[in-house]
Design a protein around this motif. Structure first.
Motif, mmCIF file in Angstrom:
data_model
loop_
_atom_site.group_PDB
_atom_site.id
_atom_site.type_symbol
_atom_site.label_atom_id
_atom_site.label_comp_id
_atom_site.label_asym_id
_atom_site.label_seq_id
_atom_site.Cartn_x
_atom_site.Cartn_y
_atom_site.Cartn_z
ATOM 1 N N GLN A 53 0.826 -1.209 0.000
ATOM 2 C CA GLN A 53 0.000 0.000 0.000
ATOM 3 C C GLN A 53 0.861 1.261 0.000
ATOM 4 O OE1 GLN A 53 -3.212 0.064 -0.641
ATOM 5 N NE2 GLN A 53 -3.032 2.279 -0.709
ATOM 6 N N GLY A 54 2.017 1.196 0.655
ATOM 7 C CA GLY A 54 2.935 2.330 0.646
ATOM 8 C C GLY A 54 3.446 2.658 -0.748
ATOM 9 N N TYR A 55 3.591 1.644 -1.577
ATOM 10 C CA TYR A 55 4.024 1.860 -2.960
ATOM 11 C C TYR A 55 2.872 2.390 -3.813
ATOM 12 C CZ TYR A 55 8.440 -0.609 -2.198
ATOM 13 O OH TYR A 55 9.689 -0.985 -1.765
ATOM 14 N N VAL A 56 1.720 1.719 -3.744
ATOM 15 C CA VAL A 56 0.620 2.091 -4.638
ATOM 16 C C VAL A 56 -0.007 3.430 -4.256
ATOM 17 C CG1 VAL A 56 0.157 -0.291 -5.299
ATOM 18 C CG2 VAL A 56 -1.114 0.718 -3.407
ATOM 19 N N SER A 57 0.129 3.837 -3.008
ATOM 20 C CA SER A 57 -0.438 5.128 -2.611
ATOM 21 C C SER A 57 0.270 6.291 -3.295
ATOM 22 C CB SER A 57 -0.373 5.291 -1.091
ATOM 23 O OG SER A 57 0.970 5.400 -0.656
ATOM 24 N N ARG A 58 1.455 6.053 -3.820
ATOM 25 C CA ARG A 58 2.212 7.111 -4.504
ATOM 26 C C ARG A 58 1.943 7.161 -6.007
ATOM 27 N NH1 ARG A 58 5.289 5.329 -0.216
ATOM 28 N NH2 ARG A 58 6.217 6.970 1.052
ATOM 29 N N LEU A 59 1.164 6.214 -6.505
ATOM 30 C CA LEU A 59 0.841 6.198 -7.931
ATOM 31 C C LEU A 59 -0.274 7.191 -8.240
ATOM 32 C CD1 LEU A 59 0.790 2.344 -8.542
ATOM 33 C CD2 LEU A 59 2.442 3.963 -9.479
ATOM 34 N N PRO A 60 -0.256 7.784 -9.432
ATOM 35 C CA PRO A 60 -1.371 8.652 -9.823
ATOM 36 C C PRO A 60 -2.668 7.846 -9.889
ATOM 37 C CG PRO A 60 0.445 8.806 -11.402
ATOM 38 C CD PRO A 60 0.775 7.709 -10.455
ATOM 39 N N GLN A 61 -3.774 8.493 -9.607
ATOM 40 C CA GLN A 61 -5.070 7.809 -9.605
ATOM 41 C C GLN A 61 -5.442 7.252 -10.983
ATOM 42 O OE1 GLN A 61 -7.083 7.135 -6.965
ATOM 43 N NE2 GLN A 61 -5.369 7.866 -5.741
ATOM 44 N N ASN A 62 -4.963 7.894 -12.038
ATOM 45 C CA ASN A 62 -5.354 7.496 -13.385
ATOM 46 C C ASN A 62 -4.389 6.497 -14.038
ATOM 47 O OD1 ASN A 62 -3.222 9.232 -13.687
ATOM 48 N ND2 ASN A 62 -4.136 10.404 -15.363
ATOM 49 N N VAL A 63 -3.494 5.897 -13.278
ATOM 50 C CA VAL A 63 -2.543 4.957 -13.869
ATOM 51 C C VAL A 63 -3.300 3.749 -14.428
ATOM 52 C CG1 VAL A 63 -2.000 3.690 -11.741
ATOM 53 C CG2 VAL A 63 -0.324 3.794 -13.562
ATOM 54 N N LYS A 64 -2.961 3.361 -15.650
ATOM 55 C CA LYS A 64 -3.656 2.266 -16.338
ATOM 56 C C LYS A 64 -2.799 1.010 -16.474
ATOM 57 C CE LYS A 64 -7.403 4.547 -17.576
ATOM 58 N NZ LYS A 64 -8.300 4.730 -16.472
ATOM 59 N N ARG A 65 -1.471 1.196 -16.457
ATOM 60 C CA ARG A 65 -0.564 0.056 -16.642
ATOM 61 C C ARG A 65 0.593 0.152 -15.658
ATOM 62 N NH1 ARG A 65 0.008 -0.551 -23.171
ATOM 63 N NH2 ARG A 65 -1.937 0.474 -23.635
ATOM 64 N N ILE A 66 0.937 -1.010 -15.098
ATOM 65 C CA ILE A 66 2.063 -1.072 -14.168
ATOM 66 C C ILE A 66 2.932 -2.267 -14.520
ATOM 67 C CG2 ILE A 66 2.789 -1.380 -11.774
ATOM 68 C CD1 ILE A 66 0.157 -0.153 -10.881
ATOM 69 N N LEU A 67 4.236 -2.028 -14.589
ATOM 70 C CA LEU A 67 5.221 -3.106 -14.654
ATOM 71 C C LEU A 67 5.698 -3.315 -13.227
ATOM 72 C CD1 LEU A 67 7.282 -5.090 -15.859
ATOM 73 C CD2 LEU A 67 8.761 -3.114 -16.326
ATOM 74 N N TRP A 68 5.310 -4.438 -12.630
ATOM 75 C CA TRP A 68 5.715 -4.775 -11.266
ATOM 76 C C TRP A 68 7.045 -5.493 -11.292
ATOM 77 C CZ3 TRP A 68 3.005 -2.595 -7.583
ATOM 78 C CH2 TRP A 68 1.632 -2.386 -7.734
ATOM 79 N N GLN A 69 7.912 -5.138 -10.372
ATOM 80 C CA GLN A 69 9.184 -5.828 -10.238
ATOM 81 C C GLN A 69 9.458 -6.090 -8.764
ATOM 82 O OE1 GLN A 69 12.396 -4.498 -12.907
ATOM 83 N NE2 GLN A 69 11.001 -2.860 -13.484
ATOM 84 N N THR A 70 9.728 -7.334 -8.433
ATOM 85 C CA THR A 70 10.143 -7.702 -7.092
ATOM 86 C C THR A 70 10.755 -9.091 -7.145
ATOM 87 O OG1 THR A 70 9.526 -7.861 -4.762
ATOM 88 C CG2 THR A 70 7.950 -8.742 -6.358
ATOM 89 N N ALA A 71 11.702 -9.326 -6.269
ATOM 90 C CA ALA A 71 12.293 -10.660 -6.136
ATOM 91 C C ALA A 71 11.649 -11.412 -4.979
ATOM 92 C CB ALA A 71 13.803 -10.550 -5.899
ATOM 93 N N ASN A 72 10.885 -10.722 -4.151
ATOM 94 C CA ASN A 72 10.318 -11.293 -2.943
ATOM 95 C C ASN A 72 9.010 -12.028 -3.256
ATOM 96 O OD1 ASN A 72 8.581 -11.374 -0.538
ATOM 97 N ND2 ASN A 72 10.272 -10.271 0.441
#
Length: 125
Positions: A53-72
Motif C-alpha cells: 500500500q505504501g508503494y501504490v499510494s504514490r501512484l497517480p489515480q489514473n494509472v492504467k498500466r504497471i510493470l511490477w518488479q520484485t524478487a520477494n
C-alpha cells in the motif's frame, strides 16, 4: 515496437525486454519495484520498508498500466492480489524466480546466470 536502449544489451536481454514490453501492451506504463528482503532490512536497520500500500499510494489515480518488479515471493503474491482486484488496471511483471533472501552479488552462486539477465532486463524495461 522494439525497445530503445542507452547501451547495447545482448540479443537474449533484448528479446526478454521486448517480451515484457509486449506483455505490458506498450511502453506507456509505470514501473514499481518493490524491494524487501532480510538482507536489505539488515543493511538499513533504521529504515522503514513500506508495504505494498505504501508503494501504490504514490501512484497517480489514473494509472492504467504497471510493470511490477520484485524478487520477494510474498510481495509478489500481494502484487497479484492487488492487481486482480482492479479491473481497469493492466499489469505485467518480469518472470524470474523469486526468493525471500537476496541472490544478488554472489550471495547465491546457483542464480548467477539469472541475476545477470535480471539486472539488464530491469534497467532496460
Amino acid at each position: 515496437h522494439p525497445a530503445q536502449f542507452f547501451f547495447r544489451p545482448n540479443a537474449l536481454v533484448q528479446r526478454h525486454v521486448n517480451a515484457v514490453i509486449a506483455q505490458c501492451g506498450g511502453t506507456d506504463y509505470w514501473t514499481v519495484h518493490v524491494r524487501d528482503s532480510p538482507e536489505k532490512r539488515a543493511e538499513r536497520p533504521n529504515k522503514h520498508f513500506p508495504d505494498l500500500q505504501g508503494y501504490v499510494s504514490r501512484l497517480p489515480q489514473n494509472v492504467k498500466r504497471i510493470l511490477w518488479q520484485t524478487a520477494n515471493p510474498a510481495a509478489f503474491q500481494a502484487i497479484l492480489r492487488y492487481s486482480s482486484q482492479r479491473p481497469g488496471l493492466r499489469f505485467c511483471y518480469t518472470n524470474f524466480s523469486r526468493h525471500t533472501e537476496d541472490v544478488w552479488g554472489g550471495r547465491n552462486a546457483s542464480f548467477t546466470y539469472e541475476s545477470g539477465l535480471t539486472g539488464p532486463s530491469t534497467a532496460s524495461s
